[in-house]
Design a protein around this motif. Structure first.
Motif, PDB file in Angstrom:
ATOM      1  N   ALA A 130     -58.076   1.241   4.643  1.00 40.48           N
ATOM      2  CA  ALA A 130     -58.320  -0.334   4.285  1.00 40.48           C
ATOM      3  C   ALA A 130     -57.148  -1.416   4.862  1.00 40.48           C
ATOM      4  O   ALA A 130     -57.775  -2.243   5.553  1.00 40.48           O
ATOM      5  N   SER A 131     -55.857  -1.007   4.790  1.00 42.56           N
ATOM      6  CA  SER A 131     -55.088  -2.134   5.246  1.00 42.56           C
ATOM      7  C   SER A 131     -54.966  -2.251   6.792  1.00 42.56           C
ATOM      8  O   SER A 131     -54.327  -3.246   7.297  1.00 42.56           O
ATOM      9  N   ASP A 132     -55.469  -1.200   7.143  1.00 47.07           N
ATOM     10  CA  ASP A 132     -55.446  -1.213   8.845  1.00 47.07           C
ATOM     11  C   ASP A 132     -56.704  -1.699   9.444  1.00 47.07           C
ATOM     12  O   ASP A 132     -56.827  -1.508  10.693  1.00 47.07           O
ATOM     13  N   LEU A 133     -57.870  -2.068   8.666  1.00 50.35           N
ATOM     14  CA  LEU A 133     -59.300  -2.034   9.093  1.00 50.35           C
ATOM     15  C   LEU A 133     -59.422  -3.627   9.520  1.00 50.35           C
ATOM     16  O   LEU A 133     -59.268  -4.405   8.214  1.00 50.35           O
ATOM     17  N   TYR A 134     -60.016  -4.024  10.439  1.00 51.26           N
ATOM     18  CA  TYR A 134     -60.402  -5.568  10.652  1.00 51.26           C
ATOM     19  C   TYR A 134     -61.762  -5.426  11.337  1.00 51.26           C
ATOM     20  O   TYR A 134     -61.954  -4.752  12.430  1.00 51.26           O
ATOM     21  N   ARG A 135     -62.474  -6.431  11.130  1.00 50.82           N
ATOM     22  CA  ARG A 135     -63.644  -6.823  11.925  1.00 50.82           C
ATOM     23  C   ARG A 135     -63.345  -7.858  12.924  1.00 50.82           C
ATOM     24  O   ARG A 135     -62.435  -8.839  12.697  1.00 50.82           O
ATOM     25  N   ILE A 136     -63.934  -7.948  13.944  1.00 47.38           N
ATOM     26  CA  ILE A 136     -63.828  -8.770  15.060  1.00 47.38           C
ATOM     27  C   ILE A 136     -64.794 -10.011  14.753  1.00 47.38           C
ATOM     28  O   ILE A 136     -66.026  -9.464  14.908  1.00 47.38           O
ATOM     29  N   ASN A 137     -64.642 -11.043  14.555  1.00 50.23           N
ATOM     30  CA  ASN A 137     -65.283 -12.500  14.761  1.00 50.23           C
ATOM     31  C   ASN A 137     -65.150 -13.379  15.697  1.00 50.23           C
ATOM     32  O   ASN A 137     -64.112 -13.334  16.257  1.00 50.23           O
ATOM     33  N   ARG A 138     -66.231 -13.854  16.292  1.00 47.41           N
ATOM     34  CA  ARG A 138     -65.975 -14.880  17.430  1.00 47.41           C
ATOM     35  C   ARG A 138     -66.454 -16.213  17.121  1.00 47.41           C
ATOM     36  O   ARG A 138     -67.357 -16.184  16.196  1.00 47.41           O
ATOM     37  N   THR A 139     -65.513 -17.070  17.998  1.00 44.23           N
ATOM     38  CA  THR A 139     -66.398 -18.504  17.908  1.00 44.23           C
ATOM     39  C   THR A 139     -66.492 -18.879  19.252  1.00 44.23           C
ATOM     40  O   THR A 139     -65.644 -18.685  20.062  1.00 44.23           O
ATOM     41  N   ALA A 319     -52.855 -10.003  17.314  1.00 46.05           N
ATOM     42  CA  ALA A 319     -53.893 -11.036  17.304  1.00 46.05           C
ATOM     43  C   ALA A 319     -53.086 -12.200  18.291  1.00 46.05           C
ATOM     44  O   ALA A 319     -54.027 -12.930  18.851  1.00 46.05           O
ATOM     45  N   GLN A 320     -51.968 -12.169  18.655  1.00 48.12           N
ATOM     46  CA  GLN A 320     -51.367 -12.926  19.531  1.00 48.12           C
ATOM     47  C   GLN A 320     -51.936 -12.723  21.042  1.00 48.12           C
ATOM     48  O   GLN A 320     -51.783 -13.590  22.007  1.00 48.12           O
ATOM     49  N   LYS A 321     -52.244 -11.238  21.121  1.00 50.09           N
ATOM     50  CA  LYS A 321     -52.744 -11.004  22.336  1.00 50.09           C
ATOM     51  C   LYS A 321     -54.222 -11.360  22.707  1.00 50.09           C
ATOM     52  O   LYS A 321     -54.844 -11.181  23.677  1.00 50.09           O
ATOM     53  N   LEU A 322     -55.021 -11.688  21.742  1.00 48.64           N
ATOM     54  CA  LEU A 322     -56.256 -11.960  21.577  1.00 48.64           C
ATOM     55  C   LEU A 322     -56.894 -13.301  22.854  1.00 48.64           C
ATOM     56  O   LEU A 322     -57.931 -12.990  23.599  1.00 48.64           O
ATOM     57  N   PRO A 323     -55.998 -14.409  22.538  1.00 47.41           N
ATOM     58  CA  PRO A 323     -56.261 -15.435  23.538  1.00 47.41           C
ATOM     59  C   PRO A 323     -56.332 -14.983  24.989  1.00 47.41           C
ATOM     60  O   PRO A 323     -57.223 -15.332  25.908  1.00 47.41           O
ATOM     61  N   ASP A 324     -55.166 -14.122  25.344  1.00 51.30           N
ATOM     62  CA  ASP A 324     -55.193 -13.634  26.825  1.00 51.30           C
ATOM     63  C   ASP A 324     -56.203 -12.867  27.296  1.00 51.30           C
ATOM     64  O   ASP A 324     -57.082 -12.864  28.319  1.00 51.30           O
ATOM     65  N   LEU A 343     -61.371 -15.099  19.581  1.00 57.22           N
ATOM     66  CA  LEU A 343     -61.536 -14.037  18.589  1.00 57.22           C
ATOM     67  C   LEU A 343     -60.730 -13.864  17.487  1.00 57.22           C
ATOM     68  O   LEU A 343     -59.453 -14.465  17.470  1.00 57.22           O
ATOM     69  N   ASN A 344     -61.070 -13.409  16.361  1.00 49.80           N
ATOM     70  CA  ASN A 344     -60.579 -13.589  15.040  1.00 49.80           C
ATOM     71  C   ASN A 344     -60.340 -12.230  14.349  1.00 49.80           C
ATOM     72  O   ASN A 344     -61.404 -11.523  14.463  1.00 49.80           O
ATOM     73  N   LEU A 345     -59.543 -11.830  13.990  1.00 43.85           N
ATOM     74  CA  LEU A 345     -59.206 -10.263  13.284  1.00 43.85           C
ATOM     75  C   LEU A 345     -59.262 -10.833  11.793  1.00 43.85           C
ATOM     76  O   LEU A 345     -58.438 -11.210  11.118  1.00 43.85           O
ATOM     77  N   GLN A 346     -60.420 -10.104  11.133  1.00 41.32           N
ATOM     78  CA  GLN A 346     -60.573 -10.569   9.695  1.00 41.32           C
ATOM     79  C   GLN A 346     -60.459  -9.034   8.850  1.00 41.32           C
ATOM     80  O   GLN A 346     -61.101  -8.098   9.276  1.00 41.32           O
ATOM     81  N   PRO A 347     -59.626  -9.242   8.110  1.00 43.83           N
ATOM     82  CA  PRO A 347     -59.260  -7.916   7.233  1.00 43.83           C
ATOM     83  C   PRO A 347     -60.352  -7.515   6.675  1.00 43.83           C
ATOM     84  O   PRO A 347     -61.431  -8.376   5.828  1.00 43.83           O
ATOM     85  N   VAL A 348     -60.995  -6.230   6.746  1.00 39.86           N
ATOM     86  CA  VAL A 348     -62.090  -5.835   6.155  1.00 39.86           C
ATOM     87  C   VAL A 348     -62.249  -6.053   4.391  1.00 39.86           C
ATOM     88  O   VAL A 348     -63.113  -6.452   4.009  1.00 39.86           O
ATOM     89  N   ARG A 349     -61.006  -6.152   3.868  1.00 43.19           N
ATOM     90  CA  ARG A 349     -61.020  -6.355   2.262  1.00 43.19           C
ATOM     91  C   ARG A 349     -61.132  -7.796   2.149  1.00 43.19           C
ATOM     92  O   ARG A 349     -61.565  -8.191   0.883  1.00 43.19           O
ATOM     93  N   ASP A 350     -61.275  -8.813   3.181  1.00 43.82           N
ATOM     94  CA  ASP A 350     -61.373 -10.104   2.881  1.00 43.82           C
ATOM     95  C   ASP A 350     -62.872 -10.321   3.220  1.00 43.82           C
ATOM     96  O   ASP A 350     -63.201 -11.656   2.918  1.00 43.82           O
ATOM     97  N   ILE A 351     -63.613  -9.652   3.889  1.00 41.00           N
ATOM     98  CA  ILE A 351     -65.052 -10.031   4.289  1.00 41.00           C
ATOM     99  C   ILE A 351     -65.918 -10.611   2.962  1.00 41.00           C
ATOM    100  O   ILE A 351     -66.564 -11.440   3.256  1.00 41.00           O
ATOM    101  N   HIS A 352     -65.774  -9.892   1.963  1.00 41.18           N
ATOM    102  CA  HIS A 352     -66.702 -10.083   0.776  1.00 41.18           C
ATOM    103  C   HIS A 352     -66.279 -11.838   0.316  1.00 41.18           C
ATOM    104  O   HIS A 352     -67.167 -12.277  -0.019  1.00 41.18           O
ATOM    105  N   LEU A 353     -64.907 -12.032   0.568  1.00 40.36           N
ATOM    106  CA  LEU A 353     -64.692 -13.173  -0.164  1.00 40.36           C
ATOM    107  C   LEU A 353     -64.436 -14.514   1.041  1.00 40.36           C
ATOM    108  O   LEU A 353     -63.832 -15.594   0.886  1.00 40.36           O
ATOM    109  N   GLN A 354     -65.132 -14.274   2.159  1.00 36.29           N
ATOM    110  CA  GLN A 354     -65.012 -15.191   3.150  1.00 36.29           C
ATOM    111  C   GLN A 354     -66.371 -15.741   3.641  1.00 36.29           C
ATOM    112  O   GLN A 354     -66.892 -15.198   4.828  1.00 36.29           O
ATOM    113  N   PRO A 355     -67.237 -16.769   2.954  1.00 41.52           N
ATOM    114  CA  PRO A 355     -68.584 -16.988   3.298  1.00 41.52           C
ATOM    115  C   PRO A 355     -68.412 -17.973   4.407  1.00 41.52           C
ATOM    116  O   PRO A 355     -67.400 -18.350   4.877  1.00 41.52           O
TER     117      PRO A 355
END
Length: 881
Positions: A130-139, A319-324, A343-355
């Motif tokens: 869980a500590s190494d898992l991230y979802r990719i969100n985009r804006t 995360a610092q490499k994502l803009p490039d 692009l944003n790296l969202q921790p999987v454990r935070d998904i339920h608490l970030q509406p």
């Protein structure tokens, strides 16, 4: 006027003088001062100061007191204090029951809320990585304007991230599907059901996410393109007690049509997982569809992408490499329309608490979690306040007990320990009762939120919380009464004089109770009023008596259209059926295409998102949607069937002018261009939490996914049965499944209804605890004033006047609490309502009604006790006077 010695000198005496001498010395000095004061007040003050100074000798000073002169924590003393505590409980049964019940209810509510908070904050913690898992969100950012962040990405993103970022160990893409799943056993009837919780995932899914297998090897279960994985419940649904592994099943409809072999069975997905699926399929076959065969991997944003970082890799560096990465890989596609991606790296454990993310899974607002935590604190404080109020209110009843014990040599510290022991006993009994109540009430909360909640008694955190509540509760509820009761002076209490302490504090505590209760009552009213408003609001669509039948998914599209054309014609002949229409989506069920739309002739940079739904020509009249200008689709006119109908919100969005001016203008949707033939009045296709958005209807003769049937109000069950028989006659292989639109539409407010129900549940508990304390306090206050009541009755006072007199002091506290609570209610309600585009107005009734309700509850509680005292025979009360 009574003579009083210099206050600062008296406080100095109390500060340095030993406890075992203080009462005697202070009594003698005050008595001498009062005699001298009659002749010369000034001389009396000077002599009082000199007399105090004479006692500044080692034998009278605390600093020289032998520490071994008494032991306040000997085992024998503790045992004696506990015995005394139980005797006092039996002696004052009514007050003991009130105290224990109030504390039990308070702790019970606190435990239930903490369990709920623990559940909501535990989402996805069970994954091994869980500590190494991230979802990719985009804006998406266009012309400097940031759109709502989105969880949907392209299918090319994952492989590109793995290639470009060395920190990435695995990428995992998922895609939601729905289809008809069939199982044809060797003997017996085939089983077929519409399944809308199908997740398509990469073969790396089980390398990253941790789920329990009941059968099959999860490390290889997704390797075969035609494998299918079922959860335990779905496996039982199709196969009963038979083992499903190795059996063939058929998917029909959607992109995944074909035969599949069951390779594994999963234990049902944990309730605290943001993944919600019943069936898992490998990603391979989805890319065989025409939609993706013609795509380079960067065109369709309809996948969810996760990454697993290498163990020890820095998420900040990734995360610092994502803009490039975005500039090289994503932004060239949007350069022509002055757009770019973040692009944003969202921790999987935070998904339920970030509406707040577009197309997100079910979430909970962290503010809601904090809010319920505050409610838990409120309820616990209310329970502790009850204990403090009742204990200090009974102070004079126990004053002689304290005086006698001090007179025979008891130290104040020993009395404090005795009264704290009473608090320990009451809190322990209350804690045991609270745990029993919480264990029985927790399933009720589980029913409200649609989850199975229970206490895990093997969890050390639960016992830590219980110990903390017991320790803090004992001190919080017991320390002040212990200090008050142990501080009485022998010289006063033996004469029957009151210390006169605590009354103002008790008033303040009662005001706090009332204010907290008023906030909860008013908040509950606001929540329920807003939910009712959303459900009852005219949405601009026909919602009542609208039956929605799931269209066929087991037969080919063209055949399905032919069958549905016959079904539609025959269904209109059924008694009770008014209108029938088909569509690609229904209100509350999303849209078919989130298209980039602009007015014909406008630059690409002016593209704005529009929601497109395909409908048949009967859809608009079936749903009774009003036209502002223009006309409906006409199936006999080819140009009409190639046109588009929009809503009012589209006029400003695409710079079309007025409704009349918009007619016959053209809109570009992706690569299509269509002429506007009608403008509809704005309608709420989705939840009333959202503003009106640009909405576009495109036409087809028949749309198999959804069949909407408007029924007459009379004899609906018979009409539904007839519709089902007709459906099965025409398409025997297809399951007949239906819902009523108002039910499915209002399901969007499920989280708000849960919030309101939980709010109401705990508001009721808080009011009940407050009433318990108020009942006990009113009972004791009345008992203390029985002689006053008797005298008033002898002098001619009526029972009603006495009830009004004694109840009035409590009613004043209610209105003081209202003054404190109402600004908080207004601020909290206004803040909560801002999340709704369509919301109620905060009228005076929302503030006055809670005050009236609380005042009536308090008045009823107090009046019962006051009335008992008011009707007492004055002869019996005053016979000893």
């Amino acid at each position: 006027m009574k003579a009083t010695p210099p206050r600062h000198i008296l406080n100095f005496l109390r500060w340095f003088c030993r406890e075992d001498y203080l009462d005697e010395v202070e009594g003698d000095l005050i008595e001498l001062f009062e005699k001298q004061h009659q002749h010369s007040p000034a001389t009396a003050r000077w002599k009082f100061t000199g007399n105090v100074m004479r006692y500044l000798r080692p034998e009278y000073m605390k600093v020289f007191q032998s520490q071994s002169s008494h032991t306040i924590l000997s085992m024998a003393m503790i045992q004696n204090y506990i015995k005394l505590a139980f005797r006092n409980l039996r002696k004052r049964t009514a007050f003991s029951i009130i105290n224990i019940t109030g504390l039990a209810l308070g702790v019970c509510a606190c435990l239930i809320i903490l369990n709920y908070i623990d559940f909501e904050t535990s989402y996805d913690n069970f994954h091994k990585h869980a500590s190494d898992l991230y979802r990719i969100n985009r804006t998406f950012i266009q012309n400097g304007e940031r759109k709502v962040p989105n969880v949907m990405t392209t299918y090319g993103l994952g492989p590109a991230l793995e290639t470009d970022l060395p920190e990435v160990k695995h990428y995992i893409r998922t895609h939601d599907e729905d289809a008809v799943l069939q199982y044809r056993p060797a003997t017996g009837d085939a089983k077929a059901f519409h399944e809308n919780k199908i997740l398509v995932a990469d073969s790396t899914f089980f390398h990253a996410f941790t789920f329990k297998s009941l059968a099959g090897d999860l490390t290889t279960a997704l390797n075969d393109p035609n494998s299918i994985i079922l959860t335990q419940t779905i496996a039982r649904k199709y196969f009963g007690s038979e083992s499903p592994v190795g059996k063939a099943m058929t998917l029909s409809g959607g992109r995944m049509t074909g035969d599949y072999i069951v390779t594994a069975v999963l234990e049902d997905i944990p309730q605290n997982s943001h993944f919600v699926f019943d069936i898992l399929l490998p990603m391979h076959n989805i890319f065989l569809s025409k939609q993706y065969q013609q795509d380079d991997g960067w065109g369709w944003n309809n996948f969810t992408t996760y990454i697993q970082l290498n163990e020890g890799a820095s998420v900040q560096r990734a995360a610092q490499k994502l803009p490039d990465f975005c500039q090289r890989r994503l932004d060239p596609k949007w350069k022509d329309i002055n757009g770019r991606q973040e692009l944003n790296l969202q921790p999987v454990r935070d998904i339920h608490l970030q509406p707040g993310l577009r197309l997100n899974v079910e979430t909970v607002n962290p503010g809601t979690i904090y809010f319920f935590g505050i409610i838990a604190g409120f309820i616990l404080f209310i329970a502790w306040i009850n204990y403090i109020n009742l204990s200090t209110a009974r102070a004079m009843e126990r004053a002689r007990e304290v005086g006698i014990k001090k007179a025979i040599g008891a130290f104040r510290s020993e009395l404090i320990v005795q009264f704290l022991c009473e608090s320990v006993v009451i809190n322990f009994i209350g804690m045991v009762l609270a745990m029993s109540l919480a264990a029985s009430l927790l399933p009720m909360l589980g029913d409200i939120i649609g989850r199975e909640l229970s206490f895990n008694f093997r969890d050390v955190r639960l016992w830590f919380v219980l110990a903390a509540l017991f320790f803090v509760g004992t001190l919080a509820s017991g320390i002040y009464p212990a200090l008050v009761l142990s501080s009485f002076r022998i010289t006063k209490v033996m004469k029957g004089q009151s210390e006169g302490r605590g009354f103002s504090l008790r008033k303040a505590l009662v005001v706090f109770q009332f204010a907290a209760s008023l906030i909860l009552i008013a908040g509950t009213l606001v929540v329920y009023r807003q939910i009712h408003f959303m459900q009852a609001q005219d949405k601009g669509l026909q919602m009542d008596q609208m039956l929605v039948v799931a269209g066929p998914g087991t037969i080919k599209w063209n055949l399905a259209k032919q069958k549905l054309a016959i079904f539609k014609e025959e269904a209109l002949k059924i008694n009770g059926v008014k209108e029938v229409a088909t569509s690609g989506a229904i209100p509350g069920g999303g849209h078919n295409w989130g298209a980039d739309v602009r007015k014909s002739g406008a630059a690409l940079a002016e593209n704005k998102l529009g929601s497109v739904v395909w409908i048949d020509p009967d859809f608009i009249p079936t749903y009774n949607i009003s036209f502002v200008a223009g006309k409906n689709f006409n199936p006999t006119i080819k140009s009409d069937m190639e046109a588009v109908i929009i809503n009012e919100a589209s006029l400003d969005a695409y710079d079309l002018g007025t409704a009349e001016q918009a007619l016959h203008q053209q809109l570009v949707m992706g690569e299509d261009t269509a002429t506007i033939i009608g403008i509809l009045k704005n309608y709420n296709w989705a939840s009333l939490k959202s503003e009106y958005v640009p909405f576009l209807f495109r036409a087809d003769t028949i749309l198999p996914p959804n069949i909407s049937i408007h029924l007459q109000a009379q004899n609906i069950p018979a009409a539904v049965d007839a519709i089902g028989k007709l459906y099965k006659e025409l398409i025997p292989s297809e399951p007949f499944e239906y819902t009523f639109l108002d039910d499915s539409f209002n399901a969007q407010y499920k989280s708000d209804q849960q919030f309101g129900n939980i709010f109401g549940m705990f508001a009721s508990l808080a009011v009940a605890i407050s009433c318990l304390g108020l009942w006990g306090l009113a009972s004791f206050t009345t008992a203390q004033r029985l002689k006053e009541i008797g005298i008033r009755k002898v002098l001619g006072a009526s029972v009603s006047s006495i009830v009004v007199l004694l109840s009035g002091q409590f009613m004043r506290l209610v209105f003081i609490a209202a003054i404190i609570a109402l600004p908080i209610v207004w601020y909290g309600s206004s803040t909560w309502l801002r999340s709704f585009a369509f919301r109620i107005a905060l009228g005076l009734d929302l503030f006055i009604l809670p005050i009236v309700v609380l005042a009536l509850i308090a008045l009823l509680t107090v009046s019962v006790q006051v009335f008992k005292g008011a009707i007492a025979n004055p002869a019996r009360v005053l016979r000893s006077e």
